[in-house]
Design a protein around this motif. Structure first.
Motif, PDB file in Angstrom:
ATOM      1  N   GLU A  15       0.815  -1.220   0.000  1.00 14.14           N
ATOM      2  CA  GLU A  15       0.000   0.000   0.000  1.00 14.14           C
ATOM      3  C   GLU A  15       0.849   1.271   0.000  1.00 14.14           C
ATOM      4  OE1 GLU A  15      -3.231   0.238  -0.429  1.00 14.14           O
ATOM      5  OE2 GLU A  15      -3.692  -1.891  -0.329  1.00 14.14           O
ATOM      6  N   ALA A  16       1.883   1.296  -0.846  1.00 13.77           N
ATOM      7  CA  ALA A  16       2.754   2.472  -0.909  1.00 13.77           C
ATOM      8  C   ALA A  16       3.173   2.819  -2.329  1.00 13.77           C
ATOM      9  CB  ALA A  16       3.994   2.247  -0.049  1.00 13.77           C
ATOM     10  N   LEU A  17       2.930   1.943  -3.284  1.00 13.12           N
ATOM     11  CA  LEU A  17       3.370   2.162  -4.655  1.00 13.12           C
ATOM     12  C   LEU A  17       2.853   3.489  -5.203  1.00 13.12           C
ATOM     13  CD1 LEU A  17       4.966   0.628  -6.879  1.00 13.12           C
ATOM     14  CD2 LEU A  17       2.765  -0.136  -7.754  1.00 13.12           C
ATOM     15  N   TYR A  18       1.645   3.843  -4.858  1.00 13.94           N
ATOM     16  CA  TYR A  18       1.021   5.055  -5.398  1.00 13.94           C
ATOM     17  C   TYR A  18       1.586   6.347  -4.808  1.00 13.94           C
ATOM     18  CZ  TYR A  18      -1.961   3.247  -1.624  1.00 13.94           C
ATOM     19  OH  TYR A  18      -2.423   2.671  -0.478  1.00 13.94           O
ATOM     20  N   TYR A  19       2.477   6.237  -3.834  1.00 15.57           N
ATOM     21  CA  TYR A  19       3.144   7.426  -3.294  1.00 15.57           C
ATOM     22  C   TYR A  19       4.486   7.706  -3.973  1.00 15.57           C
ATOM     23  CZ  TYR A  19      -0.255   7.188   0.470  1.00 15.57           C
ATOM     24  OH  TYR A  19      -1.414   7.154   1.189  1.00 15.57           O
ATOM     25  N   LEU A  20       4.959   6.772  -4.776  1.00 12.96           N
ATOM     26  CA  LEU A  20       6.261   6.938  -5.423  1.00 12.96           C
ATOM     27  C   LEU A  20       6.179   7.916  -6.593  1.00 12.96           C
ATOM     28  CD1 LEU A  20       7.445   3.222  -5.509  1.00 12.96           C
ATOM     29  CD2 LEU A  20       7.882   4.955  -3.759  1.00 12.96           C
ATOM     30  N   ALA A  21       7.185   8.720  -6.739  1.00 10.83           N
ATOM     31  CA  ALA A  21       7.212   9.691  -7.836  1.00 10.83           C
ATOM     32  C   ALA A  21       7.489   9.027  -9.181  1.00 10.83           C
ATOM     33  CB  ALA A  21       8.269  10.757  -7.559  1.00 10.83           C
ATOM     34  N   ASP A  22       8.207   7.903  -9.166  1.00 12.02           N
ATOM     35  CA  ASP A  22       8.604   7.250 -10.416  1.00 12.02           C
ATOM     36  C   ASP A  22       8.507   5.727 -10.256  1.00 12.02           C
ATOM     37  OD1 ASP A  22       9.821   6.299 -12.722  1.00 12.02           O
ATOM     38  OD2 ASP A  22      11.431   7.785 -12.673  1.00 12.02           O
ATOM     39  N   VAL A  23       7.361   5.160 -10.580  1.00  8.98           N
ATOM     40  CA  VAL A  23       7.122   3.726 -10.414  1.00  8.98           C
ATOM     41  C   VAL A  23       8.073   2.915 -11.297  1.00  8.98           C
ATOM     42  CG1 VAL A  23       5.432   1.866 -10.675  1.00  8.98           C
ATOM     43  CG2 VAL A  23       4.734   4.053  -9.702  1.00  8.98           C
ATOM     44  N   LYS A  24       8.334   3.366 -12.517  1.00  6.39           N
ATOM     45  CA  LYS A  24       9.247   2.633 -13.407  1.00  6.39           C
ATOM     46  C   LYS A  24      10.647   2.560 -12.810  1.00  6.39           C
ATOM     47  CE  LYS A  24       6.877   3.390 -17.765  1.00  6.39           C
ATOM     48  NZ  LYS A  24       6.978   3.905 -19.129  1.00  6.39           N
ATOM     49  N   ARG A  25      11.084   3.612 -12.183  1.00  6.62           N
ATOM     50  CA  ARG A  25      12.405   3.615 -11.534  1.00  6.62           C
ATOM     51  C   ARG A  25      12.419   2.634 -10.364  1.00  6.62           C
ATOM     52  NH1 ARG A  25      15.177   8.668  -8.456  1.00  6.62           N
ATOM     53  NH2 ARG A  25      17.093   7.623  -7.894  1.00  6.62           N
ATOM     54  N   PHE A  26      11.327   2.575  -9.611  1.00  4.55           N
ATOM     55  CA  PHE A  26      11.220   1.624  -8.514  1.00  4.55           C
ATOM     56  C   PHE A  26      11.326   0.190  -9.031  1.00  4.55           C
ATOM     57  CE2 PHE A  26       8.423  -1.328  -6.233  1.00  4.55           C
ATOM     58  CZ  PHE A  26       9.088  -1.391  -5.019  1.00  4.55           C
ATOM     59  N   ILE A  27      10.588  -0.129 -10.087  1.00  5.50           N
ATOM     60  CA  ILE A  27      10.611  -1.482 -10.655  1.00  5.50           C
ATOM     61  C   ILE A  27      12.024  -1.834 -11.134  1.00  5.50           C
ATOM     62  CG2 ILE A  27       9.721  -2.947 -12.514  1.00  5.50           C
ATOM     63  CD1 ILE A  27       7.692  -2.402 -10.253  1.00  5.50           C
ATOM     64  N   ALA A  28      12.707  -0.887 -11.754  1.00  5.33           N
ATOM     65  CA  ALA A  28      14.083  -1.125 -12.198  1.00  5.33           C
ATOM     66  C   ALA A  28      14.991  -1.411 -11.002  1.00  5.33           C
ATOM     67  CB  ALA A  28      14.596   0.070 -12.998  1.00  5.33           C
ATOM     68  N   GLU A  29      14.792  -0.689  -9.921  1.00 12.34           N
ATOM     69  CA  GLU A  29      15.604  -0.902  -8.721  1.00 12.34           C
ATOM     70  C   GLU A  29      15.285  -2.255  -8.087  1.00 12.34           C
ATOM     71  OE1 GLU A  29      18.574   0.573  -5.938  1.00 12.34           O
ATOM     72  OE2 GLU A  29      18.141   0.629  -8.067  1.00 12.34           O
ATOM     73  N   VAL A  30      14.029  -2.649  -8.077  1.00 11.71           N
ATOM     74  CA  VAL A  30      13.657  -3.979  -7.585  1.00 11.71           C
ATOM     75  C   VAL A  30      14.362  -5.041  -8.419  1.00 11.71           C
ATOM     76  CG1 VAL A  30      11.745  -5.638  -7.450  1.00 11.71           C
ATOM     77  CG2 VAL A  30      11.450  -3.324  -6.563  1.00 11.71           C
ATOM     78  N   HIS A  31      14.345  -4.887  -9.710  1.00  7.56           N
ATOM     79  CA  HIS A  31      15.004  -5.844 -10.607  1.00  7.56           C
ATOM     80  C   HIS A  31      16.501  -5.947 -10.291  1.00  7.56           C
ATOM     81  CE1 HIS A  31      15.642  -8.235 -14.153  1.00  7.56           C
ATOM     82  NE2 HIS A  31      16.510  -7.357 -14.625  1.00  7.56           N
ATOM     83  N   ARG A  32      17.130  -4.821 -10.037  1.00  6.78           N
ATOM     84  CA  ARG A  32      18.553  -4.807  -9.705  1.00  6.78           C
ATOM     85  C   ARG A  32      18.833  -5.484  -8.363  1.00  6.78           C
ATOM     86  NH1 ARG A  32      22.291  -2.221  -6.700  1.00  6.78           N
ATOM     87  NH2 ARG A  32      20.818  -0.849  -5.657  1.00  6.78           N
ATOM     88  N   LEU A  33      17.961  -5.252  -7.392  1.00 11.89           N
ATOM     89  CA  LEU A  33      18.200  -5.723  -6.031  1.00 11.89           C
ATOM     90  C   LEU A  33      17.841  -7.185  -5.799  1.00 11.89           C
ATOM     91  CD1 LEU A  33      16.933  -2.621  -4.055  1.00 11.89           C
ATOM     92  CD2 LEU A  33      19.304  -3.380  -4.314  1.00 11.89           C
ATOM     93  N   LEU A  34      16.912  -7.720  -6.584  1.00  9.22           N
ATOM     94  CA  LEU A  34      16.463  -9.093  -6.357  1.00  9.22           C
ATOM     95  C   LEU A  34      17.502 -10.110  -6.815  1.00  9.22           C
ATOM     96  CD1 LEU A  34      12.691  -9.198  -7.322  1.00  9.22           C
ATOM     97  CD2 LEU A  34      13.698  -9.538  -5.060  1.00  9.22           C
ATOM     98  N   ALA A  35      17.637 -11.157  -6.011  1.00  6.21           N
ATOM     99  CA  ALA A  35      18.455 -12.300  -6.402  1.00  6.21           C
ATOM    100  C   ALA A  35      17.834 -12.954  -7.631  1.00  6.21           C
ATOM    101  CB  ALA A  35      18.529 -13.294  -5.244  1.00  6.21           C
ATOM    102  N   GLU A  36      18.582 -13.799  -8.291  1.00  5.27           N
ATOM    103  CA  GLU A  36      18.135 -14.389  -9.551  1.00  5.27           C
ATOM    104  C   GLU A  36      16.756 -15.034  -9.459  1.00  5.27           C
ATOM    105  OE1 GLU A  36      19.481 -17.867 -12.669  1.00  5.27           O
ATOM    106  OE2 GLU A  36      21.010 -16.868 -11.480  1.00  5.27           O
ATOM    107  N   ARG A  37      16.456 -15.733  -8.400  1.00  4.71           N
ATOM    108  CA  ARG A  37      15.153 -16.384  -8.256  1.00  4.71           C
ATOM    109  C   ARG A  37      14.304 -15.677  -7.197  1.00  4.71           C
ATOM    110  NH1 ARG A  37      14.055 -20.396 -11.474  1.00  4.71           N
ATOM    111  NH2 ARG A  37      12.697 -21.370  -9.944  1.00  4.71           N
ATOM    112  N   GLY A  38      14.555 -14.381  -6.999  1.00  2.00           N
ATOM    113  CA  GLY A  38      13.837 -13.611  -6.000  1.00  2.00           C
ATOM    114  C   GLY A  38      12.424 -13.258  -6.421  1.00  2.00           C
ATOM    115  N   SER A  39      11.665 -12.757  -5.455  1.00  3.27           N
ATOM    116  CA  SER A  39      10.263 -12.390  -5.693  1.00  3.27           C
ATOM    117  C   SER A  39       9.980 -11.001  -5.157  1.00  3.27           C
ATOM    118  CB  SER A  39       9.325 -13.366  -4.974  1.00  3.27           C
ATOM    119  OG  SER A  39       9.497 -14.668  -5.456  1.00  3.27           O
TER     120      SER A  39
END
Length: 64
Positions: A15-39
């Motif tokens: 319940e916080a995604l809608y407060y982010l200024a740049d959702v695409k940037r967040f998703i890119a950062e999640v992709h960078r931070l997650l381990a290969e088989r992460g969720s």
């Protein structure tokens, strides 16, 4: 974020995604931070829900 890539097995945003200024940037950062088989678990309000009460501090509400 100050973490090495592939640092996390799980990332949760509740319940916080809608407060982010740049959702695409967040998703890119999640992709960078997650381990290969992460969720990533994203819990968010659906803008198409009839009873949604948008926050005046939100930036965007995504649909399902």
């Amino acid at each position: 974020m100050p973490f090495a890539g592939d640092a996390f097995d799980t990332i949760i945003i509740f319940e916080a995604l809608y407060y982010l200024a740049d959702v695409k940037r967040f998703i890119a950062e999640v992709h960078r931070l997650l381990a290969e088989r992460g969720s990533c678990l994203i819990v968010s309000a659906n803008r198409e829900w009839d009873e949604i009460a948008p926050s005046p501090h939100s930036t965007v509400y995504l649909s399902a």
